[in-house]
Design a protein around this motif. Structure first.
Motif, PDB file in Angstrom:
ATOM      1  N   UNK A 174      -7.518  40.526 -35.199  1.00 26.40           N
ATOM      2  CA  UNK A 174      -7.224  41.950 -35.033  1.00 26.40           C
ATOM      3  C   UNK A 174      -8.109  42.792 -35.935  1.00 26.40           C
ATOM      4  N   UNK A 175      -8.286  42.325 -37.170  1.00 30.39           N
ATOM      5  CA  UNK A 175      -9.103  43.068 -38.117  1.00 30.39           C
ATOM      6  C   UNK A 175     -10.541  43.173 -37.597  1.00 30.39           C
ATOM      7  N   UNK A 178     -10.611  45.829 -35.075  1.00 31.92           N
ATOM      8  CA  UNK A 178     -10.549  47.170 -35.673  1.00 31.92           C
ATOM      9  C   UNK A 178     -11.928  47.623 -36.126  1.00 31.92           C
ATOM     10  N   UNK A 179     -12.701  46.682 -36.674  1.00 30.27           N
ATOM     11  CA  UNK A 179     -13.993  47.101 -37.209  1.00 30.27           C
ATOM     12  C   UNK A 179     -14.980  47.439 -36.094  1.00 30.27           C
ATOM     13  N   UNK A 180     -14.656  47.022 -34.857  1.00 35.04           N
ATOM     14  CA  UNK A 180     -15.515  47.384 -33.735  1.00 35.04           C
ATOM     15  C   UNK A 180     -14.947  48.540 -32.911  1.00 35.04           C
ATOM     16  N   UNK A 181     -13.844  49.116 -33.362  1.00 34.63           N
ATOM     17  CA  UNK A 181     -13.172  50.153 -32.566  1.00 34.63           C
ATOM     18  C   UNK A 181     -14.017  51.411 -32.474  1.00 34.63           C
ATOM     19  N   UNK A 182     -14.055  51.957 -31.277  1.00 39.78           N
ATOM     20  CA  UNK A 182     -14.809  53.201 -31.057  1.00 39.78           C
ATOM     21  C   UNK A 182     -14.024  54.133 -30.165  1.00 39.78           C
ATOM     22  N   UNK A 183     -14.318  55.418 -30.254  1.00 39.97           N
ATOM     23  CA  UNK A 183     -13.625  56.393 -29.403  1.00 39.97           C
ATOM     24  C   UNK A 183     -14.017  56.220 -27.949  1.00 39.97           C
TER      25      UNK A 183
ATOM     26  N   UNK B  17      -9.961  45.533 -47.049  1.00 41.20           N
ATOM     27  CA  UNK B  17      -9.820  46.775 -46.279  1.00 41.20           C
ATOM     28  C   UNK B  17      -8.935  47.744 -47.046  1.00 41.20           C
ATOM     29  N   UNK B  28     -16.582  54.308 -41.416  1.00 42.69           N
ATOM     30  CA  UNK B  28     -17.109  52.939 -41.452  1.00 42.69           C
ATOM     31  C   UNK B  28     -16.008  51.936 -41.793  1.00 42.69           C
ATOM     32  N   UNK B  30     -11.868  50.922 -43.010  1.00 46.88           N
ATOM     33  CA  UNK B  30     -10.517  51.295 -42.582  1.00 46.88           C
ATOM     34  C   UNK B  30      -9.488  50.607 -43.451  1.00 46.88           C
ATOM     35  N   UNK B  32      -5.849  48.586 -43.214  1.00 38.21           N
ATOM     36  CA  UNK B  32      -5.056  47.886 -42.202  1.00 38.21           C
ATOM     37  C   UNK B  32      -3.691  47.500 -42.741  1.00 38.21           C
ATOM     38  N   UNK B  59      -5.896  52.741 -35.056  1.00 39.64           N
ATOM     39  CA  UNK B  59      -5.831  51.720 -34.004  1.00 39.64           C
ATOM     40  C   UNK B  59      -4.403  51.195 -33.942  1.00 39.64           C
ATOM     41  N   UNK B  90      -8.504  52.268 -27.709  1.00 40.17           N
ATOM     42  CA  UNK B  90      -9.386  51.524 -28.590  1.00 40.17           C
ATOM     43  C   UNK B  90      -9.340  52.132 -29.983  1.00 40.17           C
ATOM     44  N   UNK B  91      -9.800  53.380 -30.099  1.00 42.03           N
ATOM     45  CA  UNK B  91      -9.637  54.120 -31.349  1.00 42.03           C
ATOM     46  C   UNK B  91      -8.854  55.378 -30.999  1.00 42.03           C
ATOM     47  N   UNK B 117      -0.563  44.346 -35.698  1.00 39.35           N
ATOM     48  CA  UNK B 117      -1.228  44.983 -36.829  1.00 39.35           C
ATOM     49  C   UNK B 117      -1.801  46.326 -36.391  1.00 39.35           C
ATOM     50  N   UNK B 119      -4.216  49.948 -37.852  1.00 40.40           N
ATOM     51  CA  UNK B 119      -5.150  50.372 -38.890  1.00 40.40           C
ATOM     52  C   UNK B 119      -5.313  51.881 -38.862  1.00 40.40           C
ATOM     53  N   UNK B 121      -8.322  54.626 -39.830  1.00 35.90           N
ATOM     54  CA  UNK B 121      -9.750  54.642 -40.131  1.00 35.90           C
ATOM     55  C   UNK B 121     -10.174  55.877 -40.903  1.00 35.90           C
TER      56      UNK B 121
END
Lengths: 183, 128
Positions: A174-175, A178-183, B17, B28, B30, B32, B59, B90-91, B117, B119, B121
């Motif tokens: 999941x983490x 999250x680090x690849x999440x984009x609008x 994080x 960049x 986040x 969590x 997220x 997604x976000x 989970x 997060x 950002x």
């Protein structure tokens, strides 16, 4: 400092199969004390070679019918399940499906990891439910099969280790997302 | 332009994080949650400030409650500003406008999530 991951786990099954003894093996073999409603305790599992530790909040649920309604509500926050049965009692084995269905219904919003736990394996001469039966039921329900005995202390932690590792793996996935999440 | 603030309380913490990632504004890093709900996060502004709106990137957050407190020293006596359900995405971008209150502390309660989970950002507190 270690990072703590947390999760809720319900241990369910017919009464007298030994659920409380799996959590508190030091009390097993003494007088039987029925669990009233639900008792919560914490199992901490360290994930080797990482900075992570998983705290499993174990909800030890009474197997008595009386508490059905209360338990259904408790299960809504549960993410891991341990369904226990007694290898000397076919009745307890038969009701595994029932327990599993009821619990997953209550937690249906999130898919969960689960364990099928065969207890009291030290009573080998009174055993009526075989390893093969247990394994095939576990497969059918999508659970991981474990055997244990609180009396001789064998394999008690294995199911918790398994669940903690699965939880850790899910967290890492999941983490990453999250680090690849984009609008 | 957003106000400066510090994150003063979090209910879960992973050193990879950290919650400081929320304030940097770059999007960049986040913060969590590390399992189970509810989770909570408190930010403290440099001084009691008139807050008009805020913007939140997250997220998997589902139920979100935002509370504010004007208490100078300790973060006490929170009053609810808004409670809402955020649709999956997604976000997720959440904008809360028309807050119009004077606050020193803001509390974000993640009551439930779309997955195990969640997060956060980025968080910007604005007066415009």
């Amino acid at each position: 400092m270690s990072n703590v991951l947390r999760t809720n786990c319900a241990i369910i099954g017919d009464s007298c199969v030994g659920k409380t003894s799996v959590i508190n093996p030091e009390n097993s073999g003494k007088n039987y004390e029925m669990t009233l409603g639900c008792k919560i305790s914490v199992k901490s599992v360290r994930i080797p070679d990482t900075k992570y530790k998983v705290d499993i909040f174990v909800h030890d649920c009474s197997g008595k019918q009386l508490y059905c309604d209360i338990l259904d509500r408790l299960w809504s926050d549960v993410t891991l399940i341990i369904v226990a049965y007694d290898v000397t009692s076919e009745a307890s084995f038969r009701s595994v499906k029932d327990w599993h269905t009821r619990c997953t219904k209550a937690t249906q919003e999130h898919p969960t990891f689960g364990v099928l736990l065969a207890c009291k394996t030290d009573l080998s001469n009174r055993r009526t439910v075989t390893l093969a039966q247990g394994e095939s039921l576990a497969k059918e329900l999508g659970l991981q099969y474990f055997e244990c005995s609180a009396r001789d202390g064998s394999n008690l932690d294995a199911s918790f280790f398994y669940l903690a590792h699965e939880w850790y793996k899910l967290y890492m996935e999941k983490v990453e997302s999250f680090s690849n999440a984009q609008l | 332009m957003g106000f400066e603030y510090d994150v003063t309380m979090v209910s879960s913490y992973d050193t990879l994080y950290p919650c400081e990632n929320i304030t940097n504004g770059s999007g960049a890093g986040f913060w969590t949650t590390t399992g189970t709900y509810p989770q909570c996060l408190v930010i403290t502004l440099k001084e009691t400030t008139h807050v008009k709106s805020l913007e939140l990137f997250s997220c998997n957050v589902k139920g979100l409650r935002i509370e504010g407190s004007a208490s100078e020293s300790e973060a006490l006596n929170f009053e609810e500003i808004t409670q809402q359900e955020i649709p999956p995405g997604n976000l997720q971008k959440t904008t809360v406008s028309d807050i119009n209150g004077d606050f020193k502390h803001l509390k974000f309660d993640i009551l439930s999530g779309h997955e195990h989970f969640a997060s956060i950002h980025d968080l910007t507190v604005m007066n415009g």
